[in-house]
Design a protein around this motif. Structure first.
Motif, PDB file in Angstrom:
ATOM      1  N   UNK A  44       0.797  -1.228   0.000  1.00 26.09           N
ATOM      2  CA  UNK A  44       0.000   0.000   0.000  1.00 26.09           C
ATOM      3  C   UNK A  44       0.833   1.283   0.000  1.00 26.09           C
ATOM      4  N   UNK A  45       2.143   1.168   0.273  1.00 27.82           N
ATOM      5  CA  UNK A  45       3.012   2.352   0.265  1.00 27.82           C
ATOM      6  C   UNK A  45       4.347   1.996  -0.371  1.00 27.82           C
ATOM      7  N   UNK A  94      13.445  -0.299  -4.102  1.00 28.63           N
ATOM      8  CA  UNK A  94      12.216   0.242  -3.519  1.00 28.63           C
ATOM      9  C   UNK A  94      12.070  -0.206  -2.065  1.00 28.63           C
ATOM     10  N   UNK A  95      11.439   0.649  -1.289  1.00 33.80           N
ATOM     11  CA  UNK A  95      10.967   0.285   0.043  1.00 33.80           C
ATOM     12  C   UNK A  95       9.459   0.117  -0.046  1.00 33.80           C
ATOM     13  N   UNK A 113       6.276   2.801  -7.797  1.00 35.69           N
ATOM     14  CA  UNK A 113       7.718   2.931  -7.563  1.00 35.69           C
ATOM     15  C   UNK A 113       8.348   3.882  -8.575  1.00 35.69           C
ATOM     16  N   UNK A 114       7.922   3.782  -9.825  1.00 34.86           N
ATOM     17  CA  UNK A 114       8.458   4.671 -10.856  1.00 34.86           C
ATOM     18  C   UNK A 114       7.997   6.108 -10.630  1.00 34.86           C
ATOM     19  N   UNK A 115       6.753   6.271 -10.187  1.00 37.00           N
ATOM     20  CA  UNK A 115       6.248   7.612  -9.853  1.00 37.00           C
ATOM     21  C   UNK A 115       7.036   8.218  -8.702  1.00 37.00           C
ATOM     22  N   UNK A 116       7.327   7.399  -7.689  1.00 35.09           N
ATOM     23  CA  UNK A 116       8.091   7.864  -6.542  1.00 35.09           C
ATOM     24  C   UNK A 116       9.485   8.304  -6.957  1.00 35.09           C
ATOM     25  N   UNK A 142       8.856  11.620  -4.200  1.00 36.38           N
ATOM     26  CA  UNK A 142       7.869  11.571  -3.127  1.00 36.38           C
ATOM     27  C   UNK A 142       7.443  10.151  -2.819  1.00 36.38           C
ATOM     28  N   UNK A 143       7.085   9.934  -1.572  1.00 39.37           N
ATOM     29  CA  UNK A 143       6.494   8.677  -1.113  1.00 39.37           C
ATOM     30  C   UNK A 143       5.122   8.547  -1.745  1.00 39.37           C
TER      31      UNK A 143
END
Length: 342
Positions: free
Chosen positions: A201-202, A222-223, A328-331, A336-337
């Protein structure tokens, strides 16, 4: 019983090394048609299996004898070909990632519902014996509450696998959309969701082009956080030059599960009390020599058609795994998270 007639759309490496031989080995399947824009590739397989060859997938889909197709094309064609095939009344096995956007994934899911045909996404890691055993161990409480994980999927790059080598579509943003995360990372997001029986979810991600001449990412880390509160890391890379890493480690209150992390034992459980249990369950399917020969994907897909059963990885499941890598790509792009929507 008459055999299920299958068409393969896209005759590159994944079709040649996975789909086609596995269909050929299935007693209930007849390979009836092949399609590739480089028609000589389709003609090669058509000659081998006494099938039809096409250069245009729309022509193949007009063949009413074809009951099911595998979509093994570059990523950007997955959605349009899958939707067209479903509308033509074919069952579809689509390679991962199922699409290049959530909207495309939605269109595929809708087409499957409207057609009443089966749509399955080819996430083969759910069929690996060590992964299935680990899922059972986690679900039974064998290692207690799961706290964290780390998973990686990396190798030297698609040029060693793709039929087009360094000129492969994998490296081109207009055809692949996503690089190592779309090629490898999406497998691991699907595996984590499967093993942990939880949704991610995050996401916080870093992705960059560090090793290849490409317009897509070749390294990503990624986290991830699940809806059950588990946090961990995922790495996807095309720069593991000295060999493939396809490992996953799950950390629990009573022990640690190590998957595909040892050359001899595909599953090792190290318990808090000092006990270690090693399982020999066969090697994971891999581009390296000695890997599992059958992915399990084709057998499951055909079995679902024959017995009219639900597939293990329908479009809805494929979309959830896709959404994670898109986040993940957006982050990475925004710094941003990212929280995933329900």
């Amino acid at each position: 019983m008459s055999k299920i007639k299958v068409g393969v759309i896209g005759c590159g490496s994944i079709a040649t090394h996975r789909h086609i031989p596995e269909y050929a080995n299935h007693p209930a399947v007849e390979l009836a048609a092949f399609c590739d824009i480089q028609v000589e590739r389709a003609e090669y397989h058509a000659g081998k299996y006494e099938a039809k060859a096409y250069s245009n997938y729309e022509d193949l889909l007009k063949d009413t004898d074809i009951q099911a197709v595998s979509v093994c094309t570059p990523n950007y064609l997955h959605a349009p070909i899958t939707v067209a095939a479903l509308k033509a009344g074919k069952h579809v096995l689509c390679e991962k990632p199922m699409a290049v956007s959530n909207e495309e994934a939605d269109s595929m899911i809708a087409a499957a519902k409207e057609s009443g045909k089966k749509l399955m996404i080819g996430h083969n890691q759910r069929f690996v014996r060590s992964h299935q055993k680990a899922k059972d161990l986690i679900a039974s409480g064998d290692i207690g509450k799961v706290y964290s994980f780390r998973t990686a999927f990396g190798h030297g790059g698609p040029e060693g696998w793709s039929v087009d080598g360094k000129d492969s579509w994998f490296f081109k943003k207009e055809e692949a959309s996503i690089g190592a995360m779309g090629d490898l990372g999406v497998h691991k997001t699907d595996l984590l969701r499967y093993l942990l029986d939880a949704e991610i979810v995050e996401v916080s991600g870093f992705a960059d082009t560090l090793a290849k001449e490409a317009t897509v990412d070749d390294n990503a880390v990624c986290i991830l956080k699940t809806d059950t509160g588990i946090i961990g890391t995922l790495a996807a890379s095309w720069s593991y030059t000295a060999g493939e890493d396809n490992s996953t480690i799950i950390y629990g209150e009573k022990g640690i599960i190590r998957l595909e992390d040892d050359p001899n034992y595909s599953l090792i459980v190290q318990y808090k009390n000092g006990e270690t249990v090693r399982y020999e369950l066969g090697k994971i399917q891999s581009n390296d020599e000695g890997g599992q020969q059958s992915s399990g994907v084709i057998n499951h897909f055909i079995d679902a058609i024959i017995h009219d059963k639900d597939v293990l990885i329908p479009g809805e499941e494929g979309k959830k795994s896709l959404a994670v890598i898109l986040a993940a790509m957006e982050s990475s792009l925004t710094g941003k998270h990212v929280k995933l929507n329900d």
